[in-house]
Design a protein around this motif. Structure first.
Motif, PDB file in Angstrom:
ATOM      1  N   THR A 110       0.806  -1.231   0.000  1.00  0.00           N
ATOM      2  CA  THR A 110       0.000   0.000   0.000  1.00  0.00           C
ATOM      3  C   THR A 110       0.835   1.276   0.000  1.00  0.00           C
ATOM      4  O   THR A 110       0.523   2.216  -0.710  1.00  0.00           O
ATOM      5  CB  THR A 110      -0.949   0.034   1.213  1.00  0.00           C
ATOM      6  OG1 THR A 110      -0.178  -0.046   2.412  1.00  0.00           O
ATOM      7  CG2 THR A 110      -1.949  -1.115   1.155  1.00  0.00           C
ATOM      8  N   THR A 111       1.849   1.313   0.831  1.00  0.00           N
ATOM      9  CA  THR A 111       2.657   2.542   0.953  1.00  0.00           C
ATOM     10  C   THR A 111       4.088   2.354   0.482  1.00  0.00           C
ATOM     11  O   THR A 111       4.846   3.312   0.443  1.00  0.00           O
ATOM     12  CB  THR A 111       2.702   3.024   2.416  1.00  0.00           C
ATOM     13  OG1 THR A 111       3.323   1.999   3.213  1.00  0.00           O
ATOM     14  CG2 THR A 111       1.305   3.338   2.948  1.00  0.00           C
ATOM     15  N   GLY A 112       4.452   1.108   0.162  1.00  0.00           N
ATOM     16  CA  GLY A 112       5.827   0.832  -0.209  1.00  0.00           C
ATOM     17  C   GLY A 112       6.739   0.603   0.979  1.00  0.00           C
ATOM     18  O   GLY A 112       7.926   0.331   0.811  1.00  0.00           O
ATOM     19  N   GLU A 113       6.189   0.669   2.186  1.00  0.00           N
ATOM     20  CA  GLU A 113       6.971   0.389   3.400  1.00  0.00           C
ATOM     21  C   GLU A 113       7.385  -1.076   3.361  1.00  0.00           C
ATOM     22  O   GLU A 113       6.544  -1.960   3.428  1.00  0.00           O
ATOM     23  CB  GLU A 113       6.145   0.673   4.648  1.00  0.00           C
ATOM     24  CG  GLU A 113       6.767   0.222   5.947  1.00  0.00           C
ATOM     25  CD  GLU A 113       8.153   0.773   6.185  1.00  0.00           C
ATOM     26  OE1 GLU A 113       9.102  -0.036   6.200  1.00  0.00           O
ATOM     27  OE2 GLU A 113       8.290   2.004   6.329  1.00  0.00           O
ATOM     28  N   ARG A 114       8.649  -1.344   3.218  1.00  0.00           N
ATOM     29  CA  ARG A 114       9.134  -2.718   3.050  1.00  0.00           C
ATOM     30  C   ARG A 114       9.538  -3.383   4.366  1.00  0.00           C
ATOM     31  O   ARG A 114       9.611  -4.599   4.451  1.00  0.00           O
ATOM     32  CB  ARG A 114      10.337  -2.736   2.101  1.00  0.00           C
ATOM     33  CG  ARG A 114      10.005  -2.204   0.746  1.00  0.00           C
ATOM     34  CD  ARG A 114       9.919  -3.336  -0.247  1.00  0.00           C
ATOM     35  NE  ARG A 114       9.479  -2.829  -1.542  1.00  0.00           N
ATOM     36  CZ  ARG A 114       8.370  -3.224  -2.131  1.00  0.00           C
ATOM     37  NH1 ARG A 114       7.605  -4.109  -1.572  1.00  0.00           N
ATOM     38  NH2 ARG A 114       8.026  -2.736  -3.301  1.00  0.00           N
ATOM     39  N   ARG A 115       9.806  -2.594   5.400  1.00  0.00           N
ATOM     40  CA  ARG A 115      10.342  -3.146   6.648  1.00  0.00           C
ATOM     41  C   ARG A 115       9.286  -3.699   7.575  1.00  0.00           C
ATOM     42  O   ARG A 115       9.570  -4.547   8.411  1.00  0.00           O
ATOM     43  CB  ARG A 115      11.144  -2.064   7.387  1.00  0.00           C
ATOM     44  CG  ARG A 115      12.310  -1.523   6.585  1.00  0.00           C
ATOM     45  CD  ARG A 115      12.795  -0.231   7.148  1.00  0.00           C
ATOM     46  NE  ARG A 115      11.739   0.774   6.941  1.00  0.00           N
ATOM     47  CZ  ARG A 115      11.826   2.038   7.307  1.00  0.00           C
ATOM     48  NH1 ARG A 115      12.889   2.468   7.926  1.00  0.00           N
ATOM     49  NH2 ARG A 115      10.834   2.877   7.066  1.00  0.00           N
ATOM     50  N   ALA A 116       8.042  -3.203   7.451  1.00  0.00           N
ATOM     51  CA  ALA A 116       7.028  -3.547   8.445  1.00  0.00           C
ATOM     52  C   ALA A 116       5.629  -3.416   7.875  1.00  0.00           C
ATOM     53  O   ALA A 116       5.421  -2.759   6.858  1.00  0.00           O
ATOM     54  CB  ALA A 116       7.159  -2.614   9.654  1.00  0.00           C
ATOM     55  N   ASN A 117       4.678  -4.045   8.556  1.00  0.00           N
ATOM     56  CA  ASN A 117       3.258  -3.766   8.375  1.00  0.00           C
ATOM     57  C   ASN A 117       2.821  -3.038   9.629  1.00  0.00           C
ATOM     58  O   ASN A 117       3.244  -3.400  10.738  1.00  0.00           O
ATOM     59  CB  ASN A 117       2.425  -5.049   8.284  1.00  0.00           C
ATOM     60  CG  ASN A 117       2.667  -5.830   7.037  1.00  0.00           C
ATOM     61  OD1 ASN A 117       3.614  -6.600   6.980  1.00  0.00           O
ATOM     62  ND2 ASN A 117       1.822  -5.657   6.039  1.00  0.00           N
ATOM     63  N   ILE A 118       1.967  -2.043   9.463  1.00  0.00           N
ATOM     64  CA  ILE A 118       1.374  -1.361  10.611  1.00  0.00           C
ATOM     65  C   ILE A 118      -0.133  -1.505  10.471  1.00  0.00           C
ATOM     66  O   ILE A 118      -0.716  -1.122   9.454  1.00  0.00           O
ATOM     67  CB  ILE A 118       1.793   0.117  10.685  1.00  0.00           C
ATOM     68  CG1 ILE A 118       3.314   0.207  10.787  1.00  0.00           C
ATOM     69  CG2 ILE A 118       1.103   0.799  11.882  1.00  0.00           C
ATOM     70  CD1 ILE A 118       3.862   1.617  10.729  1.00  0.00           C
ATOM     71  N   VAL A 119      -0.743  -2.096  11.507  1.00  0.00           N
ATOM     72  CA  VAL A 119      -2.160  -2.429  11.481  1.00  0.00           C
ATOM     73  C   VAL A 119      -2.840  -1.787  12.681  1.00  0.00           C
ATOM     74  O   VAL A 119      -2.335  -1.842  13.804  1.00  0.00           O
ATOM     75  CB  VAL A 119      -2.345  -3.969  11.508  1.00  0.00           C
ATOM     76  CG1 VAL A 119      -3.803  -4.342  11.615  1.00  0.00           C
ATOM     77  CG2 VAL A 119      -1.704  -4.599  10.275  1.00  0.00           C
TER      78      VAL A 119
END
Length: 138
Positions: free
Chosen positions: A35-44
């Motif tokens: 969704t955001t291109g954040e590769r290090r983590a998922n934030i839920v």
């Protein structure tokens, strides 16, 4: 100068999670590789109604840090722990865990997965809805 982004988590699209006979909880995907291109983590971001439980589950390849806005309980590999308001739980990869709302109001959890997890269950649908939402914010 770096770009700064401010999110109102409750504006994000939500998906209902929970089994047929369970109280539903609402899950929002704030950041992910898809969704955001954040590769290090998922934030839920998750909201759990009074008396409800996030059914026990395991993330085999990701640690999960779970922030509780109000007090509750966490069950990790069958052991129950009291979690104070503004407390955090660390569920290591492979540990079966669930969060329990023992209060009379809504429990909000902010979950950070390291590294990011592979989407499963309702997440693919949520990813598409979140991508659409974010595209309208640009």
């Amino acid at each position: 100068m770096k770009e700064i982004t401010v999110y109102d988590c409750l504006d994000f699209p939500a998906e209902e999670f929970g089994g047929e006979n369970e109280v539903k909880r609402y899950v929002r995907l704030i950041a992910s590789p898809q969704t955001t291109g954040e590769r290090r983590a998922n934030i839920v971001h998750t909201t759990i109604p009074a008396g409800a439980v996030s059914e026990g589950h395991v993330h085999p390849d990701a640690d999960e840090y779970i922030y509780f806005d109000v007090g509750g309980k966490a069950v990790l590999d069958g052991v129950e722990y009291d979690v104070p308001p503004k407390g955090m739980v660390h569920a290591r990869a492979g540990v079966k865990h669930e969060c329990v709302n023992i209060g009379s109001g809504t429990l909000t959890l902010l979950c950070v997965f390291l590294p990011s997890f592979k989407p499963y269950g309702a997440y693919p649908r949520l990813i598409e809805r979140t991508k659409e939402y974010l595209s309208k914010k640009e």
